[in-house]
Scaffold this active site. Structure first.
Site, PDB file in Angstrom:
ATOM      1  N   LYS A   1       0.778  -1.061  -0.061  1.00 28.00           N
ATOM      2  CA  LYS A   1      -0.136  -0.064   0.186  1.00 28.00           C
ATOM      3  C   LYS A   1       0.831   1.273  -0.007  1.00 28.00           C
ATOM      4  O   LYS A   1       0.350   2.259  -0.284  1.00 28.00           O
ATOM      5  CB  LYS A   1      -0.894  -0.014   1.215  1.00 28.00           C
ATOM      6  CG  LYS A   1      -2.161  -1.173   0.911  1.00 28.00           C
ATOM      7  CD  LYS A   1      -3.225  -0.969   2.172  1.00 28.00           C
ATOM      8  CE  LYS A   1      -4.308  -2.076   1.631  1.00 28.00           C
ATOM      9  NZ  LYS A   1      -3.883  -3.380   1.710  1.00 28.00           N
TER      10      LYS A   1
HETATM   11  C1  LIG Z   1      -4.461  -4.537   1.215  1.00 33.61           C
HETATM   12  C2  LIG Z   1      -3.929  -5.779   1.169  1.00 33.61           C
HETATM   13  C3  LIG Z   1      -4.381  -6.881   0.436  1.00 33.61           C
HETATM   14  C4  LIG Z   1      -5.430  -6.768  -0.558  1.00 33.61           C
HETATM   15  O1  LIG Z   1      -5.267  -5.680  -1.305  1.00 33.61           O
HETATM   16  P1  LIG Z   1      -6.654  -5.294  -2.213  1.00 33.61           P
HETATM   17  O2  LIG Z   1      -6.181  -4.171  -2.943  1.00 33.61           O
HETATM   18  O3  LIG Z   1      -7.564  -4.567  -1.064  1.00 33.61           O
HETATM   19  O4  LIG Z   1      -7.341  -6.209  -3.073  1.00 33.61           O
HETATM   20  C5  LIG Z   1      -3.333  -7.995   0.133  1.00 33.61           C
HETATM   21  N1  LIG Z   1      -2.427  -8.225   1.078  1.00 33.61           N
HETATM   22  C6  LIG Z   1      -1.962  -7.005   1.729  1.00 33.61           C
HETATM   23  C7  LIG Z   1      -0.747  -7.552   2.668  1.00 33.61           C
HETATM   24  C8  LIG Z   1      -2.538  -5.802   2.023  1.00 33.61           C
HETATM   25  O5  LIG Z   1      -2.122  -4.935   2.907  1.00 33.61           O
END
Ligand SMILES: *Cc1c(COP(=O)(O)O)cnc(C)c1O
Length: 483
Positions: free
Chosen positions: A127
Site C-alpha cells: 500500500k
Molecule cells: C490491502 C492488502 C491486500 C489486499 O489488497 P486489495 O487491493 O484490497 O485487493 C493484500 N495483502 C496485503 C498485505 C494488504 O495489505
C-alpha cells in the site's frame, strides 16, 4: 493477444472521469482526487482507458521506475502541469524510501516463477506504493487551492500505517486513524503508534475493526461536522491509489520478459479488489497479460464470483478473522469498477445491481449474457486456507530459501495451482513477513527477519489515545485538534 476493449472508445487527449452509476457530470483528475464515492454513490472511473500502441509500449520498456510511473500516470492526469507531475512522481518514488532504485524489484525464484517485491516501502506492505504518491498529490493540490484536509480513517493494519507514513509532516494535512485497541499485531501497532509527528493522531477504540469503521461512517455522515472540519478519506476506492498501482504491473512485466510479444500471468492476493483492478487496467491498456489470477483467503466473496457469476456480500458474522487479515473482506469495495466494464459500461445496469446488493445481499450475473463475456478479461481465481498458507510458506522457504508473508503465500498458492506451462508467472508480494511474526513462527518455527531500521520498533515510545466506541467522543477529539 492484447486484451480486447469492448465498446470502450480510445481515450481522447483529455482525460475525464465519470461514475459507474452514470449520474456524475464528467470531472477531471484533481476534482476526484480528494473525494471518496461519486456524488451518485458510484465509483469514479475514466471515460476510457488509454490504449498504448506497440511503439509506445516499446518506449516504456527501458524506463526507470519514476519515469515509467510518470509515463503511465500522466495518461490519466491532464490538470497538473507536466513539470509539476514529474516532480511529484520523482519525489514519491525515491530509492531512499523504497530501498532500491527499482522501487519494486523482481526476484526470480526459478525460471518462469517470479516474486514482484512491492513491500519495501516505509510500512513494509504494497500500500506504500500508492500512498506515497497520494501524499505528494494531496499536499500539492491542497496547497494550490489554499485548502487543508483532515483525513479520517479506520484500519485493521496496513492501510492506516501506510496513510500515516505518507502524510506525516505534510503541510495542510492531519490524519486521525482509528484502530481496534489490542487487536493488531505488536509490529503493526508499533509502526503506527510510534509516530511522533504533530499532524498524526492515533485513536485506539475499545472494540473491533467494525466499531472503528462504524464511527468513521457516522462522523463522515454528519455533513455539518464533515464540512466544518474538512474531513476527507484515503480509502481503497481512491482513484489515484488505483492508478499508482497500474505502474508496477508494467515494471514487473518488463523485468520478467525480454520482448513485448511475450505474455505473463500475475497472481494477486486480493481483498478489496484494488490491486488486481490495477492489473485489469494495465491489461486494458495493452500490456500483454494473459491471466490475472485472483487469490482469496477463507473470505472468498471474489472467488465465488469468478467461479459462478454470483456476487454475495457477507455479514460481519460470516467474515472470518484469518491469518491473512488484510484480505478479510465481507464485500470488495473496488469491485463495482470491474462490473461496470463487464456490463459494457451500461450506466443503468450498475445501479440496478447495487440496489440488489442493498435489498437482497447480492446479484447473479451467471445467467446473463454478460457472463459470456467474462473470459476476455483473463480473470481466474482460487482460494487458500490457513493450512494452505502455512504449507506454502514452508514450501517456498525450503525450495528457495525465501520467507514470504501470509498474504503473499495465498497468492503464490493459488498462482501455482493456475500456472500454465511455459508461461511466466509473477506473484505479487504484498507485505513482508516481519509484520506477521506469529504466523511465520507457526509455519517455520522461527521468527521472521526484521529489516534494517526496524530493530527495536516495538520498544519505541508510543503515542495513542484510547477511547470507547463513542462517536461523540471521537468528534470532540477531532474538533479540539482541527481549529
Ligand atoms: C490491502 C492488502 C491486500 C489486499 O489488497 P486489495 O487491493 O484490497 O485487493 C493484500 N495483502 C496485503 C498485505 C494488504 O495489505
Amino acid at each position: 493477444m492484447s486484451a480486447p476493449a469492448p465498446k470502450l472508445a480510445a481515450a481522447a487527449a483529455a482525460t475525464r472521469y465519470v461514475s459507474t452509476r452514470g449520474r456524475m457530470p464528467a470531472a477531471r483528475f484533481c476534482d476526484v482526487l480528494l473525494g471518496g464515492l461519486a456524488p451518485d454513490g458510484g465509483l469514479v472511473v475514466p471515460q476510457a482507458y488509454p490504449r498504448l500502441t506497440a511503439e509506445e509500449l516499446a518506449a516504456l520498456r527501458p524506463q526507470s521506475y519514476p519515469d515509467l510511473a510518470f509515463s503511465i500516470i500522466s495518461r490519466f492526469v491532464d490538470d497538473i502541469p507536466v513539470a509539476d507531475l514529474q516532480r511529484l512522481v520523482r519525489r514519491a518514488y525515491r530509492s531512499e524510501t523504497f530501498g532500491s532504485a527499482d522501487i519494486t524489484p523482481l526476484q526470480t525464484l526459478e525460471p518462469g516463477l517470479h516474486l514482484l517485491k512491492l513491500s519495501n516501502g516505509p510500512t513494509l506492505a504494497f500500500k506504500d506504493v500508492a500512498m506515497q504518491l497520494l501524499g505528494e498529490l494531496f499536499e500539492y493540490v491542497l496547497r494550490r487551492e489554499g485548502r487543508t484536509l483532515n483525513i479520517l480513517g479506520a484500519t485493521s493494519g496496513d492501510t492506516g500505517s501506510a496513510a500515516e507514513y505518507a502524510m506525516r509532516g505534510r503541510e495542510g494535512i492531519r490524519v486521525f486513524m482509528l484502530s481496534p485497541h489490542g487487536k493488531m499485531s505488536p509490529f503493526q501497532r508499533a509502526q503506527m503508534y510510534s509516530l511522533q509527528d504533530a499532524n498524526i493522531f492515533n485513536i485506539a477504540i475499545r472494540g473491533v475493526f467494525d466499531d472503528c469503521q462504524d464511527i468513521v461512517k457516522a462522523v463522515s455522515g454528519d455533513a455539518a461536522f464533515k464540512n466544518a472540519h474538512r474531513i476527507g478519506a484515503v480509502n481503497s476506492i481512491n482513484w489515484a491509489r488505483v492508478v499508482a498501482q497500474v505502474v508496477y504491473y508494467f515494471k514487473g512485466y518488463f523485468a520478467a520478459t525480454r520482448s513485448n510479444d511475450e505474455q505473463v500471468s500475475f497472481a494477486v492476493p486480493s481483498g478489496n479488489f484494488g490491486n488486481i483492478f490495477a492489473g485489469h487496467i494495465a491489461r486494458m491498456m495493452g500490456l500483454p497479460i494473459r491471466r490475472l489470477i485472483l487469490a482469496s483467503n477463507e473470505n472468498d466473496v471474489l472467488y465465488e464470483f469468478f467461479r459462478s457469476g454470483r456476487y454475495r456480500v457477507r455479514s460481519s458474522r460470516e467474515t472470518a478473522q484469518t491469518s491473512s487479515p488484510s484480505m478479510d473482506i465481507s464485500k470488495a469495495s473496488n469491485f463495482e469498477r470491474f462490473v461496470f466494464d463487464l456490463v459494457e459500461r451500461d450506466p443503468v445496469m450498475v445501479p440496478r445491481l447495487w440496489r440488489e446488493v442493498e435489498d437482497a445481499g447480492g446479484f447473479n450475473l451467471g445467467e446473463t449474457p454478460f457472463w459470456q463475456g467474462i473470459s476476455q478479461y483473463g480473470f481466474v481465481s482460487g482460494r487458500s486456507t490457513h493450512a494452505d498458507r502455512l504449507a506454502c510458506i514452508r514450501r517456498i522457504s525450503e525450495r528457495f530459501g525465501v520467507t514470504i508473508d501470509p498474504h503473499t503465500a495465498d497468492g503464490i498458492n493459488v498462482g501455482l495451482q493456475q500456472r500454465e506451462k511455459d508461461l511466466p508467472l509473477i506473484c505479487l508480494e504484498t507485505a513482508l513477513p516481519a509484520k506477521f511474526a506469529d504466523t511465520i513462527r507457526e509455519a517455520l518455527g522461527r521468527d521472521p527477519d526484521v529489516p534494517p531500521g526496524y530493530e527495536g520498533l516495538e520498544s519505541r515510545l508510543q503515542r495513542v489515545a484510547v477511547m470507547d466506541p463513542d462517536v461523540e467522543a471521537v468528534k470532540t477529539f477531532i474538533a479540539a485538534r482541527t481549529n
